[in-house]
Design a protein around this motif. Sequence first.
Motif, PDB file in Angstrom:
ATOM      1  N   ASP A  33      48.835  27.040  22.985  1.00  0.00           N
ATOM      2  CA  ASP A  33      47.476  26.861  23.458  1.00  0.00           C
ATOM      3  C   ASP A  33      46.631  28.098  23.220  1.00  0.00           C
ATOM      4  OD1 ASP A  33      46.788  28.163  26.363  1.00  0.00           O
ATOM      5  OD2 ASP A  33      48.935  27.880  26.069  1.00  0.00           O
ATOM      6  N   ALA A  36      47.087  31.829  24.506  1.00  0.00           N
ATOM      7  CA  ALA A  36      48.113  32.783  24.097  1.00  0.00           C
ATOM      8  C   ALA A  36      47.462  34.039  23.527  1.00  0.00           C
ATOM      9  CB  ALA A  36      49.022  32.154  23.050  1.00  0.00           C
ATOM     10  N   GLY A  37      47.897  35.174  23.986  1.00  0.00           N
ATOM     11  CA  GLY A  37      47.387  36.421  23.450  1.00  0.00           C
ATOM     12  C   GLY A  37      46.061  36.872  24.031  1.00  0.00           C
ATOM     13  N   LYS A  38      45.434  36.005  24.834  1.00  0.00           N
ATOM     14  CA  LYS A  38      44.156  36.398  25.430  1.00  0.00           C
ATOM     15  C   LYS A  38      44.351  37.557  26.397  1.00  0.00           C
ATOM     16  CE  LYS A  38      40.565  34.411  25.339  1.00  0.00           C
ATOM     17  NZ  LYS A  38      39.435  34.666  24.438  1.00  0.00           N
ATOM     18  N   CYS A  39      45.492  37.595  27.007  1.00  0.00           N
ATOM     19  CA  CYS A  39      45.737  38.623  28.015  1.00  0.00           C
ATOM     20  C   CYS A  39      46.882  39.541  27.598  1.00  0.00           C
ATOM     21  CB  CYS A  39      46.026  37.982  29.356  1.00  0.00           C
ATOM     22  SG  CYS A  39      44.694  36.926  29.909  1.00  0.00           S
ATOM     23  N   GLY A  40      47.007  39.786  26.304  1.00  0.00           N
ATOM     24  CA  GLY A  40      48.044  40.689  25.834  1.00  0.00           C
ATOM     25  C   GLY A  40      49.410  40.042  25.910  1.00  0.00           C
ATOM     26  N   ARG A  42      51.336  39.347  28.357  1.00  0.00           N
ATOM     27  CA  ARG A  42      51.763  38.552  29.504  1.00  0.00           C
ATOM     28  C   ARG A  42      50.838  37.367  29.719  1.00  0.00           C
ATOM     29  NH1 ARG A  42      51.016  43.292  33.710  1.00  0.00           N
ATOM     30  NH2 ARG A  42      51.672  44.444  31.911  1.00  0.00           N
ATOM     31  N   PRO A  43      51.310  36.366  30.475  1.00  0.00           N
ATOM     32  CA  PRO A  43      50.457  35.191  30.686  1.00  0.00           C
ATOM     33  C   PRO A  43      49.197  35.544  31.466  1.00  0.00           C
ATOM     34  CG  PRO A  43      52.443  35.088  32.044  1.00  0.00           C
ATOM     35  CD  PRO A  43      52.621  36.245  31.136  1.00  0.00           C
ATOM     36  N   PRO A  45      46.302  35.311  34.278  1.00  0.00           N
ATOM     37  CA  PRO A  45      46.299  34.889  35.677  1.00  0.00           C
ATOM     38  C   PRO A  45      45.708  33.479  35.780  1.00  0.00           C
ATOM     39  CG  PRO A  45      45.254  37.032  35.420  1.00  0.00           C
ATOM     40  CD  PRO A  45      45.494  36.511  34.049  1.00  0.00           C
ATOM     41  N   PRO A  46      46.165  32.686  36.767  1.00  0.00           N
ATOM     42  CA  PRO A  46      45.739  31.292  36.868  1.00  0.00           C
ATOM     43  C   PRO A  46      44.221  31.114  36.950  1.00  0.00           C
ATOM     44  CG  PRO A  46      47.320  31.848  38.602  1.00  0.00           C
ATOM     45  CD  PRO A  46      47.176  33.053  37.759  1.00  0.00           C
ATOM     46  N   ALA A  47      43.546  31.968  37.705  1.00  0.00           N
ATOM     47  CA  ALA A  47      42.099  31.800  37.850  1.00  0.00           C
ATOM     48  C   ALA A  47      41.396  31.978  36.510  1.00  0.00           C
ATOM     49  CB  ALA A  47      41.555  32.796  38.871  1.00  0.00           C
ATOM     50  N   TYR A  48      41.852  32.959  35.755  1.00  0.00           N
ATOM     51  CA  TYR A  48      41.277  33.218  34.438  1.00  0.00           C
ATOM     52  C   TYR A  48      41.524  32.016  33.528  1.00  0.00           C
ATOM     53  CZ  TYR A  48      40.596  35.378  29.886  1.00  0.00           C
ATOM     54  OH  TYR A  48      40.178  35.658  28.626  1.00  0.00           O
ATOM     55  N   ALA A  50      42.183  28.940  34.318  1.00  0.00           N
ATOM     56  CA  ALA A  50      41.464  27.748  34.754  1.00  0.00           C
ATOM     57  C   ALA A  50      40.017  27.797  34.282  1.00  0.00           C
ATOM     58  CB  ALA A  50      41.527  27.637  36.273  1.00  0.00           C
ATOM     59  N   GLU A  51      39.393  28.953  34.406  1.00  0.00           N
ATOM     60  CA  GLU A  51      37.996  29.060  33.988  1.00  0.00           C
ATOM     61  C   GLU A  51      37.870  28.844  32.483  1.00  0.00           C
ATOM     62  OE1 GLU A  51      34.821  32.254  35.300  1.00  0.00           O
ATOM     63  OE2 GLU A  51      35.356  32.424  33.183  1.00  0.00           O
ATOM     64  N   ASN A  59      40.674  20.525  29.597  1.00  0.00           N
ATOM     65  CA  ASN A  59      41.321  19.631  30.555  1.00  0.00           C
ATOM     66  C   ASN A  59      41.073  18.165  30.245  1.00  0.00           C
ATOM     67  OD1 ASN A  59      42.485  21.651  32.122  1.00  0.00           O
ATOM     68  ND2 ASN A  59      40.540  22.032  33.156  1.00  0.00           N
TER      69      ASN A  59
ATOM     70  N   GLU B  38      39.507  40.032  22.217  1.00  0.00           N
ATOM     71  CA  GLU B  38      39.689  38.640  22.613  1.00  0.00           C
ATOM     72  C   GLU B  38      38.692  38.213  23.682  1.00  0.00           C
ATOM     73  OE1 GLU B  38      41.570  36.087  21.723  1.00  0.00           O
ATOM     74  OE2 GLU B  38      42.424  37.184  20.042  1.00  0.00           O
ATOM     75  N   THR B  47      42.849  42.892  28.675  1.00  0.00           N
ATOM     76  CA  THR B  47      44.242  43.289  28.851  1.00  0.00           C
ATOM     77  C   THR B  47      44.949  43.423  27.517  1.00  0.00           C
ATOM     78  OG1 THR B  47      44.433  40.977  29.450  1.00  0.00           O
ATOM     79  CG2 THR B  47      44.892  42.553  31.157  1.00  0.00           C
ATOM     80  N   GLU B  48      44.272  43.093  26.438  1.00  0.00           N
ATOM     81  CA  GLU B  48      44.941  43.201  25.140  1.00  0.00           C
ATOM     82  C   GLU B  48      44.413  44.422  24.399  1.00  0.00           C
ATOM     83  OE1 GLU B  48      42.827  41.986  22.252  1.00  0.00           O
ATOM     84  OE2 GLU B  48      41.341  42.201  23.839  1.00  0.00           O
ATOM     85  N   ALA B 122      37.544  35.280  38.119  1.00  0.00           N
ATOM     86  CA  ALA B 122      38.540  35.033  37.072  1.00  0.00           C
ATOM     87  C   ALA B 122      38.695  36.203  36.099  1.00  0.00           C
ATOM     88  CB  ALA B 122      38.189  33.752  36.313  1.00  0.00           C
ATOM     89  N   ASP B 147      46.386  23.434  38.442  1.00  0.00           N
ATOM     90  CA  ASP B 147      46.091  24.417  37.407  1.00  0.00           C
ATOM     91  C   ASP B 147      44.975  25.373  37.804  1.00  0.00           C
ATOM     92  OD1 ASP B 147      47.985  23.604  35.656  1.00  0.00           O
ATOM     93  OD2 ASP B 147      46.696  22.141  34.654  1.00  0.00           O
TER      94      ASP B 147
END
Lengths: 309, 539
Positions: A33, A36-40, A42-43, A45-48, A50-51, A59, B38, B47-48, B122, B147
């Motif tokens: 999806d 992937a890679g948006k946050c380096g 690691r996965p 955070p859920p709030a990020y 979701a937005e 969705n 990104e 964070t990247e 967020a 989610d």
Amino acid sequence: MGTYIIRRLLQMIPVILGATFLIFTMVFALPGDPLAGKCGERPCPPAYAAEFRERYNLNDPLPVQYAKYVANLAQGDLGETSNGIPVLDQLKARYPVTAKLALMAIAFEAIIGIFVGVLTGIRKGGFLDNLVLISTLVVISIPVFVIGGVSQYFVGVKLGWFPVTVTSANPSFYELMLPAMVLGSLSLAYVSRLMRTSLVENLRADYLRTAVAKGLTRRRAVGLHALRNSMIPVITFIGFDFGALLGGAIVTEAIFNIPGIGGYLFRSIRARDGASVVGTVTVLVIVYLFVNLLVDLLYGLLDPRISHD
Amino acid sequence: MSAVALLAAGCGSGGSEPEATTEAKTGGEITVRGCNPENPLVPSNTTETCGGNVIDAVFSKLVHYNAETAKPEMEIAESIETTDNQNFTVKLKSGWKFHDGTDIKAKNFVDAWNYAAYGPNAQSSGYFMEPIEGFGDTQCAGTANPDDPCEGFTPKSETLSGLAVVDDTTFTIKTTEKVANLPVRLGYSAFAPLPDAFFADPAAFGDKPIGSGPYKLDSWTKEQSIELSKFADYAGDFGGKVDKISFKIYQDADSAYNDVLANNLDITDEIPASALIDDKYKTDLPDRNAQKETGVIQTVTVAPVKVDPDLADPKLRQAISMAIDRETIIKQIFNNTRVPATGWVSPVVDGYKADVCGEYCVYDAAKAKALYDEAGGFKGDKITLSYNADAAHKEWTEATCNSIKQALGVECVATGVVDFATFRTEIGERKMKGLFRTGWQMDYPSIENFLAPIFATGSSSNDGDYSNPAFDKLLTEAAAETDAAASNAKYQEAEALLTQDMPSIPMWYGKTTMGWSDKVTGVKITAFGTIDFSSVSVK
């Protein structure tokens, strides 16, 4: 002729809709999806996350997503890439670069390819013919990233004749010269071979013998009759190749850091960036259709026996 | 020449004169390889590394990590004081300004941190505010949509109760629990101050951030380049020498490298694989390359016991670790751009202790086999080592499996999972069995960052569901120690427990290699693997 063109133009509408839907479905079906890679490493955070999903309609079920997309498309809005850049802006900035590169590559391959093809076709079996046959075989069998990488290193880095990479958003003729030659070299080999074979075949044709028998000089017979007829497969190939080049020469653009469509499309597919992929492909489909139409119209000019009425 | 200079300096007679000639010039412009950020350039939402490299130059933080040693040094902070590791008083230096000319005040920090923490905003690094008291009240806990915890839910509070502004240059931080290394963490970009202009229009800010760092952002041409220029009013000690830095965005490491060879690009922080073979970059760029260890560790994590009981025995895990020939794999696959790991903490951080893993991280096929037999062997049908197939992990995971196979005589298969997102999802949902690759890049240079987020019970990146009360207790004690050495000793004790339990197998530490053109000098690599812009200058 006029009705033919109108009919062809109308046919484009379902083709464009069908193509965008297919592409949309395929991008959607790809695993992974866009987060992937948006946050380096690691996965997110859920709030990020979701937005992000909310913002890009991730969705919604596929048909809803597609409907929303087409509705925007009809208003000339191609959406946003997953890092928030309007796709339209990207395409506007990139298509001229790719078009320029494609035109240069086409000019390179067409002029030299046809010239070499004619030369070897007329003097079939000679030294030049064999030389071209072998050298085109070599070119065809080498992958483009090897040709690109090697020429970049030797002609660009070592000899310094050409810029190593493209460094501006609006590259000059000179900056694009080396990549255009690399890009055109493969098709150059095909064009010259196609031209040669086609010409050799036509040189043996009855109509040419008749023309010579009626007193036309061989030069005129070849130039006027054989050459024109022999051009048909070559034009078809060049037309197809132009479409392909506009679709982006992914490898060449990456090697020379050209800010064109190829690299963009490649990156967007990898990033699962649906909006960019569909937007780029939509424009691409349209370009293909127009080039195809143009090629078909050219047939009529080259060979009056092919009629569109 | 240098001997003369040393002598002169030794005699104390005008030693500054020869030094002056070697002093780097200021001014000039440099170009640096960049990649496409990104996210919008907001410190708490980046964070990247692509965006992070820019954020680092544009934003100053309370503390700055020393480029050589990664030790925190005061930047905007005059002092960060605490007596109990739970109540901190931060005093700011005066005279600091944002790039728009407004003063940097205590409230700029408090506002920025509150914004980062507040769930509905967020922000991707909002969780860095977690230690601060009241963090829970700012988070979304909605159940309407699994989610999206923020759907139909408004957090109790918009602000962190643990933050309080005392006056323009002072604010206090109260943490929920004791956090010995809080001052070390405050150098992370999520803790950067934000000017009032940010809150007026966060979206516009993301395109053209107004920072506080030594460089200000002039323009960002999406997917093309990012231009920075020196901020004249920068009041800190870590300013840069060059006037302009321009990040040129490349899609491909090879083309950036070739541009450096042709002097079209000044610095590349990524040497392509083709130039690493036989150290080709060293002959291509003699005296113009550097390599340094960075705060990155690659590990192989063992699936949680309840997911895969076959690998539950620590002896079995130790035997597997001992069966991996790290040296050879690094030589053959990574061209020596990794360092064999001897523990779970990167050597670049304060508190690192060598050889914590001891003999279990040293290849010994015979001993490994003996230990393997002692543990009763592997009960399952084959060991799998999973990796995400969208990055270059296939070669080393296969080599690792081969090494295990040969030493222990057990079937081991490297299994590719289509991409990183799918891979992480399977791990997150605890569906991944056997062994899988895990990497960790430090957020801030502290031994704690390599232990607590990964191995503390229930922590966010604890992929192996490791839980050891003794380990958790040591972490809590370490966080309460007011003396840095004593705190580190406790963390080291905790790390030693990992050797017994082997929740993950240390593989190697990362290194960054850079190359530069003959126009620049003084290029240094930080412990984070980034370019130290304060030392670069044009020749």
